[in-house]
Design a protein around this motif. Structure first.
Motif, PDB file in Angstrom:
ATOM      1  N   ARG A 608     -52.218  -8.655 -42.432  1.00  0.00           N
ATOM      2  CA  ARG A 608     -52.029  -9.023 -43.730  1.00  0.00           C
ATOM      3  C   ARG A 608     -50.826  -8.360 -44.362  1.00  0.00           C
ATOM      4  O   ARG A 608     -50.109  -9.059 -45.128  1.00  0.00           O
ATOM      5  CB  ARG A 608     -53.405  -8.971 -44.441  1.00  0.00           C
ATOM      6  N   GLN A 609     -50.809  -7.205 -44.082  1.00  0.00           N
ATOM      7  CA  GLN A 609     -49.468  -6.492 -44.626  1.00  0.00           C
ATOM      8  C   GLN A 609     -48.210  -6.285 -43.863  1.00  0.00           C
ATOM      9  O   GLN A 609     -47.135  -5.997 -44.394  1.00  0.00           O
ATOM     10  CB  GLN A 609     -50.150  -5.053 -44.411  1.00  0.00           C
ATOM     11  N   SER A 610     -48.071  -6.988 -42.674  1.00  0.00           N
ATOM     12  CA  SER A 610     -46.883  -7.215 -41.897  1.00  0.00           C
ATOM     13  C   SER A 610     -46.019  -8.055 -42.964  1.00  0.00           C
ATOM     14  O   SER A 610     -46.054  -9.029 -43.227  1.00  0.00           O
ATOM     15  CB  SER A 610     -47.135  -7.949 -40.860  1.00  0.00           C
ATOM     16  N   GLY A 611     -44.717  -7.209 -42.848  1.00  0.00           N
ATOM     17  CA  GLY A 611     -43.639  -7.928 -43.783  1.00  0.00           C
ATOM     18  C   GLY A 611     -42.614  -8.524 -42.784  1.00  0.00           C
ATOM     19  O   GLY A 611     -41.400  -8.923 -43.414  1.00  0.00           O
ATOM     20  N   ASP A 612     -42.662  -8.422 -41.539  1.00  0.00           N
ATOM     21  CA  ASP A 612     -41.781  -9.180 -40.638  1.00  0.00           C
ATOM     22  C   ASP A 612     -42.309  -9.929 -39.784  1.00  0.00           C
ATOM     23  O   ASP A 612     -43.608  -9.733 -39.157  1.00  0.00           O
ATOM     24  CB  ASP A 612     -40.982  -8.040 -39.846  1.00  0.00           C
ATOM     25  N   THR A 613     -41.774 -11.138 -39.352  1.00  0.00           N
ATOM     26  CA  THR A 613     -42.375 -12.049 -38.372  1.00  0.00           C
ATOM     27  C   THR A 613     -42.787 -11.452 -36.927  1.00  0.00           C
ATOM     28  O   THR A 613     -43.995 -11.461 -36.310  1.00  0.00           O
ATOM     29  CB  THR A 613     -41.400 -13.423 -37.878  1.00  0.00           C
ATOM     30  N   PRO A 614     -41.961 -10.500 -36.205  1.00  0.00           N
ATOM     31  CA  PRO A 614     -42.423 -10.009 -35.127  1.00  0.00           C
ATOM     32  C   PRO A 614     -43.525  -9.034 -35.192  1.00  0.00           C
ATOM     33  O   PRO A 614     -44.533  -9.083 -34.107  1.00  0.00           O
ATOM     34  CB  PRO A 614     -41.144  -8.959 -34.661  1.00  0.00           C
ATOM     35  N   SER A 615     -43.784  -8.202 -36.158  1.00  0.00           N
ATOM     36  CA  SER A 615     -45.021  -7.380 -36.606  1.00  0.00           C
ATOM     37  C   SER A 615     -46.218  -8.244 -36.453  1.00  0.00           C
ATOM     38  O   SER A 615     -47.348  -7.873 -35.808  1.00  0.00           O
ATOM     39  CB  SER A 615     -44.801  -6.464 -37.599  1.00  0.00           C
ATOM     40  N   ALA A 616     -45.985  -9.595 -37.367  1.00  0.00           N
ATOM     41  CA  ALA A 616     -47.101 -10.565 -37.377  1.00  0.00           C
ATOM     42  C   ALA A 616     -47.645 -10.948 -36.141  1.00  0.00           C
ATOM     43  O   ALA A 616     -48.725 -11.189 -35.874  1.00  0.00           O
ATOM     44  CB  ALA A 616     -46.723 -11.566 -38.415  1.00  0.00           C
ATOM     45  N   ILE A 617     -46.699 -11.160 -35.220  1.00  0.00           N
ATOM     46  CA  ILE A 617     -47.026 -11.953 -34.069  1.00  0.00           C
ATOM     47  C   ILE A 617     -47.532 -11.076 -33.167  1.00  0.00           C
ATOM     48  O   ILE A 617     -48.517 -11.340 -32.571  1.00  0.00           O
ATOM     49  CB  ILE A 617     -45.509 -12.442 -33.360  1.00  0.00           C
ATOM     50  N   ALA A 618     -47.143  -9.969 -33.027  1.00  0.00           N
ATOM     51  CA  ALA A 618     -47.805  -8.723 -32.241  1.00  0.00           C
ATOM     52  C   ALA A 618     -49.236  -8.491 -32.615  1.00  0.00           C
ATOM     53  O   ALA A 618     -50.080  -8.498 -31.817  1.00  0.00           O
ATOM     54  CB  ALA A 618     -46.913  -7.260 -32.519  1.00  0.00           C
ATOM     55  N   TYR A 619     -49.420  -8.436 -34.036  1.00  0.00           N
ATOM     56  CA  TYR A 619     -50.901  -8.410 -34.441  1.00  0.00           C
ATOM     57  C   TYR A 619     -51.707  -9.341 -34.277  1.00  0.00           C
ATOM     58  O   TYR A 619     -52.850  -9.241 -33.856  1.00  0.00           O
ATOM     59  CB  TYR A 619     -50.842  -7.910 -35.877  1.00  0.00           C
ATOM     60  N   ALA A 620     -51.351 -10.420 -34.384  1.00  0.00           N
ATOM     61  CA  ALA A 620     -52.092 -11.877 -34.079  1.00  0.00           C
ATOM     62  C   ALA A 620     -52.395 -11.863 -32.550  1.00  0.00           C
ATOM     63  O   ALA A 620     -53.402 -12.037 -32.271  1.00  0.00           O
ATOM     64  CB  ALA A 620     -51.039 -12.944 -34.460  1.00  0.00           C
ATOM     65  N   LYS A 621     -51.349 -11.567 -31.671  1.00  0.00           N
ATOM     66  CA  LYS A 621     -51.604 -11.480 -30.272  1.00  0.00           C
ATOM     67  C   LYS A 621     -52.782 -10.283 -29.909  1.00  0.00           C
ATOM     68  O   LYS A 621     -53.633 -10.764 -29.131  1.00  0.00           O
ATOM     69  CB  LYS A 621     -50.305 -11.033 -29.385  1.00  0.00           C
ATOM     70  N   ALA A 622     -52.646  -9.276 -30.514  1.00  0.00           N
ATOM     71  CA  ALA A 622     -53.553  -8.268 -30.078  1.00  0.00           C
ATOM     72  C   ALA A 622     -54.760  -8.597 -30.593  1.00  0.00           C
ATOM     73  O   ALA A 622     -55.818  -8.178 -29.882  1.00  0.00           O
ATOM     74  CB  ALA A 622     -53.283  -6.947 -30.802  1.00  0.00           C
ATOM     75  N   LEU A 623     -55.066  -9.326 -31.857  1.00  0.00           N
ATOM     76  CA  LEU A 623     -56.251  -9.963 -32.279  1.00  0.00           C
ATOM     77  C   LEU A 623     -56.993 -10.723 -31.452  1.00  0.00           C
ATOM     78  O   LEU A 623     -58.049 -10.805 -30.912  1.00  0.00           O
ATOM     79  CB  LEU A 623     -56.118 -10.385 -33.626  1.00  0.00           C
ATOM     80  N   GLY A 624     -56.119 -11.550 -30.938  1.00  0.00           N
ATOM     81  CA  GLY A 624     -56.676 -12.466 -29.681  1.00  0.00           C
ATOM     82  C   GLY A 624     -56.860 -11.818 -28.423  1.00  0.00           C
ATOM     83  O   GLY A 624     -58.198 -12.285 -27.860  1.00  0.00           O
ATOM     84  N   LEU A 625     -56.514 -10.877 -28.081  1.00  0.00           N
ATOM     85  CA  LEU A 625     -56.917 -10.207 -27.133  1.00  0.00           C
ATOM     86  C   LEU A 625     -58.173  -9.110 -26.990  1.00  0.00           C
ATOM     87  O   LEU A 625     -58.899  -8.983 -26.121  1.00  0.00           O
ATOM     88  CB  LEU A 625     -55.748  -9.253 -26.456  1.00  0.00           C
ATOM     89  N   VAL A 626     -58.120  -8.614 -28.263  1.00  0.00           N
ATOM     90  CA  VAL A 626     -59.188  -7.627 -28.373  1.00  0.00           C
ATOM     91  C   VAL A 626     -60.042  -7.831 -29.646  1.00  0.00           C
ATOM     92  O   VAL A 626     -60.981  -6.927 -29.851  1.00  0.00           O
ATOM     93  CB  VAL A 626     -58.731  -6.248 -28.766  1.00  0.00           C
TER      94      VAL A 626
END
Length: 691
Positions: A608-626
């Protein structure tokens, strides 16, 4: 040409007899490794090349896939140095300091004997110096171990928070469904809606996600939706729909995938093609047919694999797809061996045959063992085929196959092709990783095997500490990590002397290593080996190094070790803006494995706090995995938020697909585990690049 090892005639005859028996019965999206760019752009002529003019393969080989250099960062810890000429294709692939391969010495055969660092080559081989364009070439040493690890990691890493997925088989079995049925039922309507999203990024992610979440027996309503998506005006959505059909599975998907793969009128109608269907789409359809694992897929796949006018990439894809046809393994093995015997077959198509054979179960794969040994030991074998043969032997052979083990050690030390040496090392690790599965318990066999296993351990440690070429060190480390997992005491509270020695050798090497890439491989190996005593060493390096990639690898290693004291530094690292997305995902997976109960909420907050697309993508992927049920609502909200960037929404869809996945291993794992990533194949690259 004579094979390199002293293979006994009786063993070869018996093995070929076993194969003859099999033949007789048969007649009654997220990051992955990046293979080199393809040399065949699709379409065009068939994959037969006529009599080969370059049997040694002097014009093929890896072209430095991916970014070969680890980001060495001045400062404390590892990362201050990068080996000269590593991964630079403009420079000679063999450094001046590399040891020359020994010349062959004709003479009578002699038995293989063990020394302090492994077996000695028979006096009549191996022949590593060819004439003209024959023999093995030195390849660019920019082929990095990370490509291998990207394909294997799902065998060992936690997939979901608090759930360990560490299967004891390398067969890529789908295993027990991991997504809760109720959770998938919540996700499916969201994904169906996303498939109709105006953003192509969102729609193509939804096509894959639907396939991975819906069971084959429940696929009836989904098949027409995915078939209709084949006509999407954006090509990437149509490609994803074809793969989605294969991931979905069931008999209803066979017909449209077959029509695409065979490029018939119905197939062209599916994708609104005014002419021939692109070879890449046909190849993806062939790989998708393999994923269905249905008897109905065999006829079209066999036709494509054997026909002389099949384009190269399509033929290679059909070969790999046949390797997943476990229920028809004897018949498939006969077809694959026909291709392996075809010396006029395109080199890159032929190189996929050992990989497909090795993925078949039981005697179907074992029957090809002597043929693979002969190919690996013959200097006339092309590099790409030799590499595949080494990979396949690691998957098929057992610790009792002493001739195979000896050959792999000889190849590691003396082959002129560095990639073949690397795969031979990994094959030794694979063979010994399965040592606990051995069924031969006779006292004599156990004694001989124990001596040989000890020699292999000594050999691998020697290759780690004093490698014949620096490019071999990370592979020796990973092989030792796999080797340790086969020790009878691996899961016991107290390690055996051999296991303790393996772990200590890895820890000592990690402490001495300055190259961040090699150190990363050793860190992963320590995690694979269960070297819990090394956790303080890894945590210390995590605090000292400024290399983000190495920090990600250490995070994974600490997770594999289930080190509770790693939770605090990894939690801090997860929110570090200097950490690149790939390393951030590694940190999240490490935290999941050490048991961070608050990880899901923390990732949601960071998303929710991510201010850039790469970070948002990384956190979304991580949520999918764990992540799990708590993440679904937030990801669903992001998916439907039209004010959010399309790429963020697309990766939220990817994450939902990961959370709801119906199988224990990712859908693409059967094609990525033990793959020959040095063979250019665009369709496989596309599959590897989907999380």
């Amino acid at each position: 040409m004579s094979p390199r090892p002293a293979i006994t005639a009786a063993w070869v005859v018996a093995s070929f007899a076993a194969f003859a028996l099999v033949g007789g019965n048969a007649l009654a999206h997220g990051g992955g490794w990046r293979p080199p760019p393809p040399t065949d752009t699709g379409g065009g002529g068939g994959h037969r090349t006529g009599p080969p003019t370059d049997p040694g393969g002097s014009s093929g080989g890896p072209t430095n896939p991916g970014n070969p250099k680890g980001p060495g960062t001045p400062g404390g810890g590892k990362g201050d140095t990068t080996p000269p000429n590593e991964g630079d294709p403009a420079k000679p692939s063999t450094p001046a300091s590399a040891p020359a391969a020994p010349a062959s010495t004709p003479g009578p055969g002699a038995p293989t004997t063990h020394g302090p660092s492994g077996p000695k080559a028979p006096v009549n081989g191996p022949r590593t110096s060819g004439k003209g364009n024959y023999g093995r070439r030195s390849t660019n040493d920019g082929d990095r171990w990370e490509h291998w690890w990207a394909g294997q990691r799902e065998l060992y890493l936690t997939r979901r928070h608090g759930v360990s997925l560490t299967p004891r088989t390398l067969a890529g079995s789908t295993g027990t469904p991991s997504g809760a049925p109720g959770l998938r039922a919540t996700i499916l309507p969201i994904l169906a809606s996303a498939l109709r999203d105006p953003s192509s990024d969102v729609a193509d992610s939804a096509a894959i996600a639907l396939g991975r979440c819906v069971r084959a027996e429940e696929s009836g309503p989904i098949v027409p939706v995915l078939v209709a998506s084949l006509r999407h005006p954006d090509r990437q959505v149509g490609d994803a729909a074809a793969l989605g059909l294969g991931i979905l599975g069931g008999t209803e998907v066979i017909r449209p995938l077959t029509e695409l793969a065979l490029d018939d009128d119905a197939g062209r109608s599916h994708c609104r093609s005014g002419g021939p269907i692109d070879t890449l789409l046909r190849s993806q359809a062939a790989l998708a047919l393999g994923l269905t694992r249905t008897p109905e897929s065999l006829a079209p796949l066999t036709r494509l694999a054997l026909a002389s006018d099949t384009p190269r990439e399509l033929a290679a894809s059909a070969v790999l797809a046949l390797g997943l046809a476990h229920d028809a393994a004897p018949a498939v093995a006969v077809s694959l061996v026909r291709l392996l015997d075809d010396r006029a077959l395109d080199r890159e198509v032929r190189a996929q045959v050992p990989i497909a054979l090795a993925r078949l179960p039981g005697t179907a794969a074992r029957a090809a063992l002597p043929k693979l040994v002969q190919l690996l030991g013959d200097r006339m074998t092309s590099d790409v085929l030799a590499r595949s043969s080494a990979i396949a032997l690691g998957r098929i052979a057992t610790v009792e196959d002493g001739e195979v083990v000896d050959l792999l050690m000889i190849v590691t030390k003396q082959d002129e092709d560095f990639a073949t040496r690397q795969f031979a090392l990994l094959a030794l690790g694979r063979i010994h990783e399965r040592a606990r599965e051995s069924t031969d318990r006779s006292a004599l066999t156990a004694e001989v095997t124990a001596r040989r296993t000890s020699a292999v351990q000594t050999f691998l440690v020697d290759q780690l500490r004093r490698p014949t070429h620096k490019s071999l060190a990370p592979y020796a480390a990973l092989a030792l990590g796999l080797f340790a997992r086969g020790d009878a005491n691996f899961e016991d509270a107290s390690a055996s002397p051999a296991l303790a020695a393996t772990r200590k050798a890895l820890a000592d090497a990690f402490g001495d290593e300055a190259d961040p890439s090699v150190a990363g491989a050793i860190a992963i190996a320590l995690g694979l080996a269960g070297a819990t005593d090394s956790a303080p060493l890894l945590r210390r390096e995590l605090a000292q190094t400024a290399n983000p990639t190495l920090r990600g690898h250490i995070a994974v290693a600490l997770g594999l070790l289930r080190d509770p004291e790693a939770m605090a530094p990894l939690t801090k690292l997860l929110a570090d803006p200097a950490i690149p997305p790939a390393a951030r995902i590694d940190v999240a997976r490490g935290l999941a494995m050490v048991g961070d109960a608050d990880l899901e909420e923390r990732l949601l907050a960071l998303l929710r706090q991510s201010g850039d697309t790469p970070s948002a993508i990384a956190y979304a992927k991580a949520l999918g995995l764990v992540g799990g049920e708590r993440a679904v609502a937030s990801l669903a909200a992001l998916t439907t938020d039209r004010t959010a960037p399309a790429l963020q929404r697309a990766f939220a869809v990817v994450a939902l697909g990961l959370i709801g996945e119906k199988t224990a291993l990712p859908w693409n794992a059967p094609y990525l585990i033990d793959a020959n990533y040095t063979v250019p194949l665009r369709a496989l690259e596309e599959i590897a690049d989907i999380l």
